[in-house]
Design a protein around this motif. Structure first.
Motif, mmCIF file in Angstrom:
data_model
loop_
_atom_site.group_PDB
_atom_site.id
_atom_site.type_symbol
_atom_site.label_atom_id
_atom_site.label_comp_id
_atom_site.label_asym_id
_atom_site.label_seq_id
_atom_site.Cartn_x
_atom_site.Cartn_y
_atom_site.Cartn_z
ATOM 1 N N PRO A 129 9.167 -9.911 -11.241
ATOM 2 C CA PRO A 129 7.851 -10.215 -10.778
ATOM 3 C C PRO A 129 7.514 -8.734 -10.069
ATOM 4 N N ASP A 130 5.503 -8.591 -9.772
ATOM 5 C CA ASP A 130 4.977 -7.828 -10.433
ATOM 6 C C ASP A 130 4.707 -7.752 -8.734
ATOM 7 N N TRP A 131 5.320 -7.682 -8.332
ATOM 8 C CA TRP A 131 5.282 -7.795 -6.272
ATOM 9 C C TRP A 131 6.028 -6.196 -5.821
ATOM 10 N N ASN A 132 5.705 -5.709 -4.637
ATOM 11 C CA ASN A 132 5.441 -4.175 -3.787
ATOM 12 C C ASN A 132 6.666 -3.555 -3.474
ATOM 13 N N TRP A 133 7.271 -2.643 -3.925
ATOM 14 C CA TRP A 133 8.487 -2.460 -3.184
ATOM 15 C C TRP A 133 9.024 -3.105 -1.750
ATOM 16 N N ARG A 134 7.277 -2.331 -1.184
ATOM 17 C CA ARG A 134 7.952 -3.068 0.108
ATOM 18 C C ARG A 134 8.075 -3.857 1.444
ATOM 19 N N VAL A 135 8.048 -5.560 -0.286
ATOM 20 C CA VAL A 135 9.145 -7.005 0.383
ATOM 21 C C VAL A 135 10.761 -6.504 0.305
ATOM 22 N N ALA A 136 11.273 -5.911 -0.577
ATOM 23 C CA ALA A 136 12.509 -5.778 -0.501
ATOM 24 C C ALA A 136 13.023 -4.660 0.165
ATOM 25 N N VAL A 137 12.195 -3.839 1.348
ATOM 26 C CA VAL A 137 12.454 -3.155 2.779
ATOM 27 C C VAL A 137 12.282 -3.959 3.438
ATOM 28 N N PHE A 138 11.592 -4.229 3.751
ATOM 29 C CA PHE A 138 10.977 -5.279 5.036
ATOM 30 C C PHE A 138 11.571 -6.857 4.673
ATOM 31 N N ALA A 139 12.615 -7.106 3.713
ATOM 32 C CA ALA A 139 12.557 -8.568 3.284
ATOM 33 C C ALA A 139 13.892 -9.029 4.825
ATOM 34 N N THR A 210 3.784 -15.962 5.309
ATOM 35 C CA THR A 210 2.416 -15.229 4.997
ATOM 36 C C THR A 210 2.929 -13.842 5.386
ATOM 37 N N ALA A 211 3.493 -13.621 6.266
ATOM 38 C CA ALA A 211 3.857 -12.036 6.016
ATOM 39 C C ALA A 211 4.193 -11.750 4.856
ATOM 40 N N MET A 212 5.403 -12.211 4.489
ATOM 41 C CA MET A 212 6.210 -12.170 3.369
ATOM 42 C C MET A 212 5.290 -11.334 2.308
ATOM 43 N N ARG A 213 4.103 -12.077 1.737
ATOM 44 C CA ARG A 213 3.461 -12.625 0.509
ATOM 45 C C ARG A 213 2.279 -11.126 0.373
ATOM 46 N N THR A 214 1.896 -10.980 2.325
ATOM 47 C CA THR A 214 1.115 -9.574 2.662
ATOM 48 C C THR A 214 2.282 -8.999 1.719
ATOM 49 N N LEU A 215 3.102 -8.562 2.827
ATOM 50 C CA LEU A 215 3.914 -7.435 1.838
ATOM 51 C C LEU A 215 4.304 -6.812 0.141
ATOM 52 N N ALA A 216 4.687 -8.241 -0.394
ATOM 53 C CA ALA A 216 4.626 -7.800 -1.279
ATOM 54 C C ALA A 216 3.007 -8.055 -1.979
ATOM 55 N N ALA A 217 2.211 -8.112 -1.854
ATOM 56 C CA ALA A 217 0.543 -7.650 -1.788
ATOM 57 C C ALA A 217 0.414 -6.739 -2.322
ATOM 58 N N ALA A 218 0.997 -5.777 -1.074
ATOM 59 C CA ALA A 218 1.159 -4.406 -0.803
ATOM 60 C C ALA A 218 0.230 -4.841 0.508
ATOM 61 N N GLY A 219 -0.218 -5.044 1.576
ATOM 62 C CA GLY A 219 -1.141 -5.260 2.374
ATOM 63 C C GLY A 219 -1.257 -4.480 3.355
ATOM 64 N N PRO A 220 -1.643 -5.062 4.727
ATOM 65 C CA PRO A 220 -1.358 -4.152 5.909
ATOM 66 C C PRO A 220 -0.246 -4.049 6.553
#
Lengths: 263, 252
Positions: A129-139, A210-220
């Motif tokens: 999937p096209d998820w931002n790398w930050r979602v893996a780090v902060f998962a 919602t927090a996880m989705r924000t991370l996946a979308a490279a949100g603030p």
């Protein structure tokens, strides 16, 4: 006993018990197979109904929901106490029974963390999937907060299942399916009528997801922290309710001696 | 089989846990329908409704197949049942058959959720075909769950395998989505699972188009169910013989 000691001892019993729930083989061929296929199943439903973005939305939601499902398994731990005939001892002990249950099933949160992280990694590897790398780090920190929120929610359902023992599987399945349906796992919460959407604000999983989705979308990151803060507040609310509710049930059990004999 | 069916019906009517699917199926239906509706795909409502029904039918069958063996083991009566002169597979099949009605009920629930909850019209264009397909599916499900009961005889904790026998079958059986959604290499595997034939035929019976090859498709569902029952009789006999030989009937 101190609060910390009660929760610690209860958690210790739970972890000792957990060693006998699965062997590595049955965990992999039974439970993990179910969880991975469940997430893939819903991902494919998303693929059928929409496009790649829909499928990725559903996959992320379901991979995260795995920890919420597993955390609510604390209800089965409550049933186990009933089989073992240890309720009367808990009821006469000089502490809040709810406090015991805030520790007694913590192993399910840890197990859920492992399952969810593994499912997450597998889904990422399989579907790219096209998820931002930050979602893996902060998962992991996000999943821990979600797991604890779902756990205390499960604890209050465990209390309800003490009064209606034969309905324990209904409490478990209905409990986690409500989260799966309305808290943003498959469709955004805004899809639901306003009263339901409002109710999801005080349900676990909603803000954490919602927090996880924000991370996946490279949100603030500030948004992520804000949502996680709300998830912690929701968990605290359910923990307080758990303590109140267990005390109420234990009092009634002491009064009429019914706790070990309800159906 | 009739005696087993009577025992199971009386048991299930007194056990709320056997009615679990009646509570959870409408919620599952809401999940499927919300995905369909959110993506403006009302053409897939039939998939959601039929999918929930097949979901419920399969869930009940596997739940009872596992539950029968687990309960007999807890009550220490599994030894006696296996020592009886009748094939154990037929007892299991007889106990699954009546609860198929509970599974079929989830189809009606799902239809109600779609029409009342989501306000969609879902007429059944070919009611005769739908009814026959449903009956054959219920029988095939009972036969297939009997075969799967072999795992439960040799397993210490049936719950673990009950879990594993759910979603993989929903995927390979294409209960909600057609098999064409799956990668090409896995689609032939889905065709040996009767649920894929049932799902296709039931979905077609709801659409206004003419339904082709009804008899061969019904034959595929019935044939796969019959093969599963025969395999179940053989496999359960082997598993039971092994359990008797090793003394592990109650202590798997």
């Amino acid at each position: 006993m101190m609060v910390k000691q009660v929760i610690g001892q209860a958690a210790f019993v739970g972890f000792a018990e957990f060693k006998h729930v699965y062997t590595p083989k049955t965990w992999l061929t039974g439970w993990m197979l179910r969880l991975v296929s469940q997430v893939v199943f819903f991902g494919l439903v998303g693929k059928m109904a929409g496009d790649r973005i829909t499928a990725e939305y559903v996959l992320l939601g379901n991979a995260v929901t795995v920890i919420a499902i597993e955390a609510t398994l604390v209800i089965t731990t409550a049933s186990l106490e009933r089989y073992q005939g240890t309720y009367p001892m808990l009821v006469v002990s000089p502490t809040n029974m709810g406090l015991v249950y805030l520790g007694r099933g913590l192993h399910w949160v840890l197990a859920g963390l492992g399952s969810s992280a593994l499912v997450f990694a597998l889904v990422w590897a399989l579907f790219r999937p096209d998820w931002n790398w930050r979602v893996a780090v902060f998962a992991l920190p996000c999943l821990i907060v979600i797991g604890l929120g779902a756990y205390v929610y499960g604890a209050i359902l465990a209390a309800c299942s003490l009064r209606h023992y034969k309905f324990r599987w209904v409490y478990l399945n209905f409990g986690f399916m409500v989260l799966m349906t309305f808290c943003g796992t498959n469709v955004p919460r805004s899809f639901w009528p306003a009263p339901i959407e409002w109710a999801t604000q005080v349900l676990p999983l909603s803000h954490g997801l919602t927090a996880m989705r924000t991370l996946a979308a490279a949100g603030p990151l500030s948004d992520v922290l804000g949502q996680l803060g709300l998830e912690v507040c929701v968990a605290a609310l359910w923990a307080a309710l758990t303590l109140l509710f267990f005390e109420r049930i234990a009092s009634k059990g002491r009064r009429d001696g019914s706790l070990n004999f309800t159906s | 089989m009739a005696a087993a069916a009577k025992v199971q019906w009386n048991t299930s009517m007194r056990a709320p846990e056997h009615m679990l699917i009646v509570v959870t199926a409408p919620v599952m239906s809401v999940i499927f329908l919300s995905i369909v509706r959110y993506n403006d795909r009302d053409d897939l409502v039939a998939n959601a409704v039929i999918g929930t029904g097949l979901f419920g039918i399969w869930f009940v069958a596997v739940d009872v197949a596992g539950g029968v063996i687990q309960n007999e083991r807890w009550m220490s009566t599994l030894d006696l049942v296996l020592a009886a002169p009748r094939a154990f597979a037929l007892v299991v099949c007889g106990r699954i058959l009546p609860v198929m009605l509970i599974g079929a009920f989830t189809l009606a629930e799902s239809w109600l959720v779609a029409t009342v909850g989501f306000g969609v019209q879902l007429p059944v264009a070919h009611p005769g075909i739908a009814l026959i397909a449903l009956i054959v599916t219920l029988l095939a499900t009972a036969c297939t769950a009997t075969m799967l009961a072999t795992f439960f005889v040799i397993s210490r904790d049936t719950t673990i395998y009950q879990n594993a026998l759910s979603y993989p079958f929903y995927i390979l059986g294409g209960v909600v989505f057609p098999l064409s959604v799956l990668p090409d290499w896995i689609q032939p595997l889905g065709r040996v699972i009767f649920l894929s034939w049932s799902a296709d035929l039931l979905r077609d019976s709801l659409s206004g188009d003419e339904v082709h090859d009804v008899v061969p498709r019904l034959g595929a569902i019935a044939g796969l169910g019959a093969i599963a029952l025969l395999l179940g009789i053989v496999l359960i006999r082997k598993a039971a013989d092994r359990a008797r030989r090793t003394g592990m009937v109650s202590l798997a």
